[in-house]
Write a protein that holds these residues in place. Structure first.
Motif, PDB file in Angstrom:
ATOM      1  N   SER A 121       0.848  -1.189   0.000  1.00  0.00           N
ATOM      2  CA  SER A 121       0.000   0.000   0.000  1.00  0.00           C
ATOM      3  C   SER A 121       0.885   1.241   0.000  1.00  0.00           C
ATOM      4  O   SER A 121       2.114   1.161   0.103  1.00  0.00           O
ATOM      5  CB  SER A 121      -0.916  -0.002   1.229  1.00  0.00           C
ATOM      6  N   LYS A 156      -1.365  -6.256  -1.452  1.00  0.00           N
ATOM      7  CA  LYS A 156      -1.962  -7.478  -1.992  1.00  0.00           C
ATOM      8  C   LYS A 156      -0.910  -8.315  -2.704  1.00  0.00           C
ATOM      9  O   LYS A 156       0.068  -7.794  -3.256  1.00  0.00           O
ATOM     10  CB  LYS A 156      -3.111  -7.148  -2.946  1.00  0.00           C
ATOM     11  N   GLN A 174      -7.019  -6.840  -0.633  1.00  0.00           N
ATOM     12  CA  GLN A 174      -6.099  -6.075   0.195  1.00  0.00           C
ATOM     13  C   GLN A 174      -5.921  -6.752   1.557  1.00  0.00           C
ATOM     14  O   GLN A 174      -6.890  -7.019   2.256  1.00  0.00           O
ATOM     15  CB  GLN A 174      -6.614  -4.646   0.387  1.00  0.00           C
TER      16      GLN A 174
END
Length: 418
Positions: free
Chosen positions: A216, A276, A295
């Motif tokens: 992320s 992910k 995610q």
């Protein structure tokens, strides 16, 4: 392969076949000992069989290719390809032929037809061909719905459709584990280690082409699945990264918050999105499959309002000799100033040197201070540093910190000899 013939009253015939690559021919070897009644007959027959591998006739795997005789298994992440053919079986010209292919899943209906325009006419013994492709992204029952509409020479509008049901199976079982760890002592960030356990739950080997973690925006990622050998980076799984049926492989990744997030004490509190996994593999004769997980989220360690972390501490210390450590105290609150008092409580093996109960002063929200502390150990072996207490005089709340770190305590003679 699925073949459906329309009713006799229709002038057109619809055929649908799944397009897959051929597979290696397999045979079942039949052998016996030479003193048995058949003697060497079975062995000679296998040697004469053109489909067997010369010199390895007793192996089931042959060296010839064979076309699939059934629909076969379809796995999540693979591409489903199908050949659709509409043939004019009659002796008259058919007009305005429209062929439509939809894929019905448990959640949606997708149009897979390459063209939505109708064919003006189709002469006898001629056909309309189409090839459809779809990357399978759902598990469970799928229904391919093929509809054909046309107009006869007499102007009659005709319509029929066929259904082809197939199951999409799960190829991989992915499990993740998170480990929260303090990073190196010179850093102010927290490291998160992600272990991804990937199991092949199909019946054939897989070539693992790529397993990567897309982090992320809060994190930078480092893959820990390679080793340096002779100046070159090699996979920890070897040069042949095949995953046999029901085998499991562990992949490890280290994530660090980016500097702009690490400097803010309250940002990484609570549930955070890690990223992910992107998994790419090949099976059989090169069929490619790809999966992306949703995610991944982890629960960040709860530090409460006040966080205490170690920045420097020796690995090995001498018995009954003072040693120094450096602590960092952070006010994790975003709106409240704290007035802290430090107390040091001795344990059976760890003794603190200095004044207990001293004032540390006011600590503003999201700010930190560093403390140099001295202690000694009266017991040899691996000892746990414990006994620090921080009291907020405003709220009369005490925060206890035990098992902060561990040090190896040795006799001074042992350390000098080593």
């Amino acid at each position: 392969m699925d073949v459906n013939q329309p009713k006799q009253e229709h002038l057109l015939a619809l055929k649908v076949m799944r397009l897959t690559k051929p597979t290696l021919f397999t045979n079942i070897p039949v052998t016996c000992e030479e003193r048995d009644l058949p003697g060497n007959l079975f062995n000679q027959l296998m040697k004469d069989d053109p489909s067997t591998v010369k010199g390895a006739e007793a192996l089931m795997l042959g060296e010839m290719l064979t076309l699939p005789q059934n629909f076969g298994n379809i796995f999540l992440g693979e591409t489903f390809s199908s050949y659709i053919s509409v043939h004019n079986d009659s002796n008259q010209v058919v007009k305005d032929i429209l062929v439509k292919a939809d894929l019905q899943t448990s959640s949606q209906r997708l149009n897979l037809s390459a063209s939505t325009a109708a064919v003006a006419e189709l002469k006898p013994d001629c056909c309309i061909d189409d090839v459809i492709h779809h990357e399978v992204k759902e598990i469970g029952t799928h229904i391919l719905v093929c509809a054909v509409s046309y107009t006869t020479q007499a102007g009659e509008k005709m319509y029929f459709r066929k259904f082809f049901k197939f199951q999409v199976l799960k190829p991989l079982d992915v499990k993740t584990k998170f480990y929260n760890a303090e990073s190196d002592l010179s850093s102010v960030t927290d490291e998160v280690f992600l272990e991804a356990q990937i199991q092949n739950i199909t019946t054939s080997p897989m070539f693992m082409e790529k397993v990567s973690l897309e982090p992320s925006i809060m994190y930078n990622v480092a893959e820990l699945n390679t080793v340096d050998s002779a100046g070159e980076s090699e996979s920890t799984f070897g040069s042949r990264t095949y995953l046999q049926p029901m085998d499991t492989r562990q992949y490890l990744y280290c994530l660090k918050p980016k500097q702009e997030f690490a400097e803010k004490a309250g940002v990484i509190k609570g549930v955070t999105v890690i990223g992910k996994l992107d998994i790419v593999w090949k099976t059989n004769l090169g069929e490619r499959g790809r999966l992306q997980t949703s995610q991944l989220q982890r629960m960040a360690p709860g530090y409460g309002d006040v966080r205490l972390s170690l920045e420097t501490i020796p690995d090995t210390v001498n018995l009954e000799e003072p040693f120094d450590i450096t602590c960092k105290i952070t006010n994790c609150s975003s709106e409240r100033t704290m007035d802290l008092v430090l107390e040091m409580c001795n344990t059976n093996s760890i003794h603190w040197c200095g004044v207990s109960g001293r004032q540390l002063g006011k600590l503003h929200p999201s700010s930190s201070l560093r403390l140099a502390l001295t202690l000694l150990s009266s017991v040899q072996g691996l000892q746990s540093v414990s006994g620090l207490r921080l009291t907020d005089t405003f709220l009369k709340r005490t925060y206890e910190y035990d098992d902060i770190a561990q040090v190896c305590v040795v006799s001074s003679k042992v350390k000098q000899e080593s």
